[in-house]
Design a protein around this motif. Structure first.
Motif, short mmCIF file in Angstrom:
data_model
loop_
_atom_site.label_atom_id
_atom_site.label_comp_id
_atom_site.label_asym_id
_atom_site.label_seq_id
_atom_site.Cartn_x
_atom_site.Cartn_y
_atom_site.Cartn_z
N MET A 1 -12.64 -18.82 12.41
CA MET A 1 -12.98 -20.17 12.05
C MET A 1 -14.47 -20.21 11.71
SD MET A 1 -12.45 -23.77 14.07
CE MET A 1 -10.70 -23.55 14.00
N TYR A 2 -14.80 -20.96 10.71
CA TYR A 2 -16.18 -21.10 10.26
C TYR A 2 -16.69 -22.50 10.57
CZ TYR A 2 -15.04 -16.95 7.57
OH TYR A 2 -14.65 -15.70 7.19
N LEU A 3 -17.90 -22.56 11.08
CA LEU A 3 -18.57 -23.84 11.34
C LEU A 3 -19.88 -23.85 10.58
CD1 LEU A 3 -18.07 -24.06 15.20
CD2 LEU A 3 -16.70 -25.17 13.43
N PHE A 4 -20.11 -24.92 9.82
CA PHE A 4 -21.33 -25.07 9.05
C PHE A 4 -22.09 -26.31 9.53
CE2 PHE A 4 -18.36 -22.76 6.46
CZ PHE A 4 -19.13 -21.78 5.86
N PHE A 5 -23.37 -26.12 9.79
CA PHE A 5 -24.23 -27.22 10.22
C PHE A 5 -25.48 -27.23 9.35
CE2 PHE A 5 -21.84 -25.81 13.91
CZ PHE A 5 -21.35 -26.99 14.43
N ASP A 6 -25.78 -28.38 8.79
CA ASP A 6 -26.98 -28.52 7.97
C ASP A 6 -27.90 -29.53 8.63
OD1 ASP A 6 -28.71 -28.15 5.79
OD2 ASP A 6 -27.87 -29.88 4.76
N GLU A 7 -29.17 -29.17 8.73
CA GLU A 7 -30.20 -30.03 9.32
C GLU A 7 -29.82 -30.46 10.75
OE1 GLU A 7 -33.00 -30.19 7.87
OE2 GLU A 7 -32.51 -29.70 5.80
N ILE A 8 -29.22 -29.58 11.49
CA ILE A 8 -28.77 -29.89 12.84
C ILE A 8 -29.93 -30.15 13.80
CG2 ILE A 8 -28.63 -27.51 13.68
CD1 ILE A 8 -25.96 -28.42 15.07
N GLN A 9 -31.12 -29.72 13.44
CA GLN A 9 -32.27 -29.89 14.33
C GLN A 9 -32.57 -31.36 14.61
OE1 GLN A 9 -32.53 -28.79 11.18
NE2 GLN A 9 -34.02 -30.10 10.19
N GLU B 1 -15.16 -19.41 21.69
CA GLU B 1 -14.26 -18.81 20.72
C GLU B 1 -15.01 -17.87 19.79
OE1 GLU B 1 -10.95 -19.26 20.55
OE2 GLU B 1 -10.94 -20.70 22.20
N ASN B 2 -14.27 -17.27 18.91
CA ASN B 2 -14.86 -16.37 17.92
C ASN B 2 -15.13 -17.15 16.63
OD1 ASN B 2 -15.77 -14.11 16.65
ND2 ASN B 2 -13.73 -13.32 16.18
N TYR B 3 -16.21 -17.89 16.62
CA TYR B 3 -16.59 -18.68 15.46
C TYR B 3 -17.67 -17.94 14.66
CZ TYR B 3 -14.44 -22.79 17.63
OH TYR B 3 -13.57 -23.69 18.19
N ASP B 4 -17.62 -18.11 13.36
CA ASP B 4 -18.75 -17.75 12.50
C ASP B 4 -19.51 -19.04 12.29
OD1 ASP B 4 -18.19 -15.08 12.23
OD2 ASP B 4 -17.20 -15.28 10.29
N ILE B 5 -20.73 -19.08 12.78
CA ILE B 5 -21.52 -20.31 12.75
C ILE B 5 -22.67 -20.14 11.77
CG2 ILE B 5 -22.90 -21.92 14.12
CD1 ILE B 5 -21.28 -20.90 16.58
N TYR B 6 -22.83 -21.12 10.88
CA TYR B 6 -23.90 -21.10 9.89
C TYR B 6 -24.73 -22.36 10.06
CZ TYR B 6 -21.11 -17.42 7.90
OH TYR B 6 -20.40 -16.26 7.72
N ILE B 7 -26.04 -22.15 10.21
CA ILE B 7 -26.97 -23.26 10.39
C ILE B 7 -27.98 -23.19 9.25
CG2 ILE B 7 -28.73 -24.28 11.88
CD1 ILE B 7 -27.29 -22.91 14.25
N THR B 8 -28.11 -24.30 8.54
CA THR B 8 -29.09 -24.36 7.47
C THR B 8 -30.03 -25.52 7.72
OG1 THR B 8 -27.72 -25.79 6.07
CG2 THR B 8 -27.45 -23.41 5.81
N GLY B 9 -31.20 -25.42 7.16
CA GLY B 9 -32.15 -26.51 7.29
C GLY B 9 -33.49 -26.15 6.70
N SER B 10 -34.27 -27.16 6.47
CA SER B 10 -35.59 -26.96 5.88
C SER B 10 -36.71 -27.31 6.84
CB SER B 10 -35.71 -27.83 4.62
OG SER B 10 -35.48 -29.19 4.96
N ASN B 11 -36.39 -27.68 8.04
CA ASN B 11 -37.38 -28.11 9.02
C ASN B 11 -38.17 -26.92 9.53
OD1 ASN B 11 -38.35 -28.81 11.82
ND2 ASN B 11 -37.62 -30.80 11.13
N SER B 12 -39.46 -27.11 9.69
CA SER B 12 -40.31 -26.01 10.18
C SER B 12 -39.94 -25.58 11.60
CB SER B 12 -41.78 -26.42 10.12
OG SER B 12 -42.02 -27.52 10.98
#
Length: 99
Positions: A1-9, A25-36
């Motif tokens: 299962m894939y989880l995507f989070f953008d700007e989660i900060q 669980e066995n998740y593939d987690i992707y976190i994206t963001g532009s915050n310093s």
């Protein structure tokens, strides 16, 4: 299962949420963001060292010119570069620019 989070900060205690998914669980987690804060040295501690960092930088104007094979009318194209930006992923939707 894939989880995507953008700007989660911007979510308070987001690291607890991510770590709970990672532990259960066995998740593939992707976190994206532009915050310093995501780029700071603190980020690895939030995820208990279980991460791979990929930094993506915008194209320089020179790279933009090369990508579109532009050889003249630089001023016009410079203003278009400023308007469109230089993030490489936007070039997946390439529109031919007239020279």
């Amino acid at each position: 299962m894939y989880l995507f989070f953008d700007e989660i900060q911007v979510v308070p205690q987001w690291e607890k949420l991510i770590n709970s998914y990672f532990a259960k669980e066995n998740y593939d987690i992707y976190i994206t963001g532009s915050n310093s804060k995501l780029l700071s040295g603190e980020f690895p501690t939030y995820l208990s060292g279980c991460y791979v960092e990929l930094s993506i930088y915008p194209f320089s104007f020179r790279e933009y010119l090369d990508y579109y094979e532009i050889t003249s009318d630089f001023k016009t194209h410079f203003y278009r570069y400023l308007e469109d930006g230089g993030m490489p992923s936007t070039f997946d939707y390439r529109v031919m620019i007239e020279d």
